[in-house]
Design an enzyme around this catalytic site. Structure first.
Site, PDB file in Angstrom:
ATOM      1  N   ARG A 246      42.212  77.157  74.891  1.00 22.27           N
ATOM      2  CA  ARG A 246      40.775  77.007  73.971  1.00 22.27           C
ATOM      3  C   ARG A 246      40.132  78.167  74.577  1.00 22.27           C
ATOM      4  NH1 ARG A 246      43.646  75.398  70.421  1.00 22.27           N
ATOM      5  NH2 ARG A 246      43.281  73.600  69.281  1.00 22.27           N
ATOM      6  N   GLU A 275      36.467  83.416  68.676  1.00 26.27           N
ATOM      7  CA  GLU A 275      37.410  83.993  67.725  1.00 26.27           C
ATOM      8  C   GLU A 275      36.984  83.304  66.415  1.00 26.27           C
ATOM      9  OE1 GLU A 275      40.559  81.408  69.412  1.00 26.27           O
ATOM     10  OE2 GLU A 275      40.861  80.299  67.661  1.00 26.27           O
ATOM     11  N   HIS A 307      45.477  83.860  68.275  1.00 26.53           N
ATOM     12  CA  HIS A 307      45.702  82.444  68.310  1.00 26.53           C
ATOM     13  C   HIS A 307      47.032  82.158  67.130  1.00 26.53           C
ATOM     14  CE1 HIS A 307      43.663  78.325  68.637  1.00 26.53           C
ATOM     15  NE2 HIS A 307      44.848  78.273  68.390  1.00 26.53           N
TER      16      HIS A 307
END
Ligand code: NAI
Length: 343
Positions: A246, A275, A307
């Site tokens: 993360r 993000e 991601h």
């Protein structure tokens, strides 16, 4: 809205942040059910502003960058939502205390394809080391020079895997197969890794020894900014850092400073602290107003994907099937192993 045999105007699940690949996987999994659910797909992220769009839906399905804060949960609960189905493993973006208070059950997909994430972690590591991103652009441009493309043998290097859960265990095994010396950091040690010769060490020792550090632990209060200025100072000069966990595991400003000074050797990211306002959308004709992210993009020794570590056919299918199963079980009053709560 997908068509189903059910004759009702009320959808069973509203899915936020639904992209074409999500729709395809959910439609396929839904049509395979004996009694398909009524799904409504929304491209938009779940936020305080968009939460009212789910009015009337008992279940809401959200993803990693959706806002599942107290304010959003309250809006959802007041409009009848009783279940938030996260179609991901991590749930750091969910206020579980608030969900409990508001009577909203939260479920997740604890494991859909750890292989997908682990393989992407390795892909980033190998591409960054051998500078595949730069080589690809050069060759397409008719530039066949090899200057600046020198990498290193993975064999014999020390790799530290921080977090050896479902994903980290596979990352460690893949690195072992590349004949790296693998050290691991996790409060829970994996017996099979130890049998392979992987040694569990302290975080400090991992930083001191590793040529490559890969972050495969969840984001919690304890792991927030696990990689900060002190950690970067403790790491070997020239080390590679890979984060597919993360974004907020890493203090991006500290990493930026370390890259600028030349201390951190290279950086691969699939996740980024901020993000939420960038990833999953085509912003190629926009000005990026995140100066930290824009600066990161200027480094030749930084490789970023948006991601996508989870993004395989197998993972999407498993996510859809598990999510629909979670929703059916909970809404039918059954016991669901994938419920997450504040404890
Ligand atoms: P998991 O729950 O199976 O394993 C996590 C491991 O981290 C556990 O063994 C736990 O003990 C360990 N851990 C917790 N705190 C730690 C600490 N302070 N130091 C070292 N280890 C610690 O989770 P899984 O499935 O392996 O996923 C890991 C993370 O990967 C998820 O929480 C999620 O944030 C991220 N992820 C990223 C994806 C992507 O597309 N980039 C997709 C799926 C997950």
């Amino acid at each position: 809205m997908s068509s189903t045999s059910r004759n009702t105007s009320v959808h069973d699940i509203v899915l936020f942040s639904a992209k074409p690949y999500d729709r395809a996987a959910f439609d396929e999994a839904n049509q395979a059910l004996d009694a398909p659910l009524v799904l409504e797909y929304l491209d938009t992220r779940l936020t305080e502003q968009t939460a009212p769009l789910a009015a009337g839906a008992t279940s809401v399905c959200a993803f990693v960058n959706d806002d599942v804060s107290e304010a959003v949960l309250r809006t959802l609960a007041e409009a009848g939502t009783r279940l938030v189905a996260m179609r991901c493993a991590g749930y750091n973006n969910v206020d579980l205390d608030a969900a409990g208070r508001l009577g909203v059950t939260v479920v997740r997909v604890p494991s859909y394809s750890p292989n997908a994430v682990a393989e992407h972690t390795l892909a980033l590591m190998l591409a960054l080391n051998r500078k595949i991103h730069r080589a690809h652009n050069r060759v397409r441009d008719g530039n066949f020079s090899l200057d600046g493309l020198v990498g290193f043998d993975m064999a014999g290097k020390t790799a530290a895997v921080i977090g050896t859960g479902k994903i980290g265990v596979i990352v460690a095994r893949l690195l072992w197969h590349l004949r790296c010396e693998v050290v691991a950091v996790d409060p829970f040690e994996d017996d099979h890794l130890r049998e392979l010769g992987v040694s569990y060490v302290s975080l400090d020792e991992a930083f001191q020894r590793a040529d490559i550090v890969t972050l495969n632990c969840p984001l919690t209060a304890d792991t927030h900014h696990l990689i900060d200025e002190a950690a970067l100072e403790a790491m070997k000069p020239g080390a590679m850092l890979v984060n597919t966990g993360r974004g907020a595991l890493v203090d991006t400003n500290a990493v930026l400073a370390s890259l600028k000074s030349g201390r951190l050797g290279s950086l691969a990211l699939d996740v980024y602290e901020e993000e939420g306002d960038l990833f999953f959308e085509d912003r190629s004709d926009e000005i990026i107003d995140d100066d930290v992210f824009a600066r990161l993009l200027t480094f030749p020794n930084v490789l970023i994907t948006a991601h996508q570590a989870f993004l395989t056919r197998e993972a999407l299918t498993a996510i859809a099937e598990t999510t629909l199963g979670n929703v059916r079980t909970v809404t039918a009053g059954g016991t669901c192993d994938n419920v997450v709560d504040a404890n």
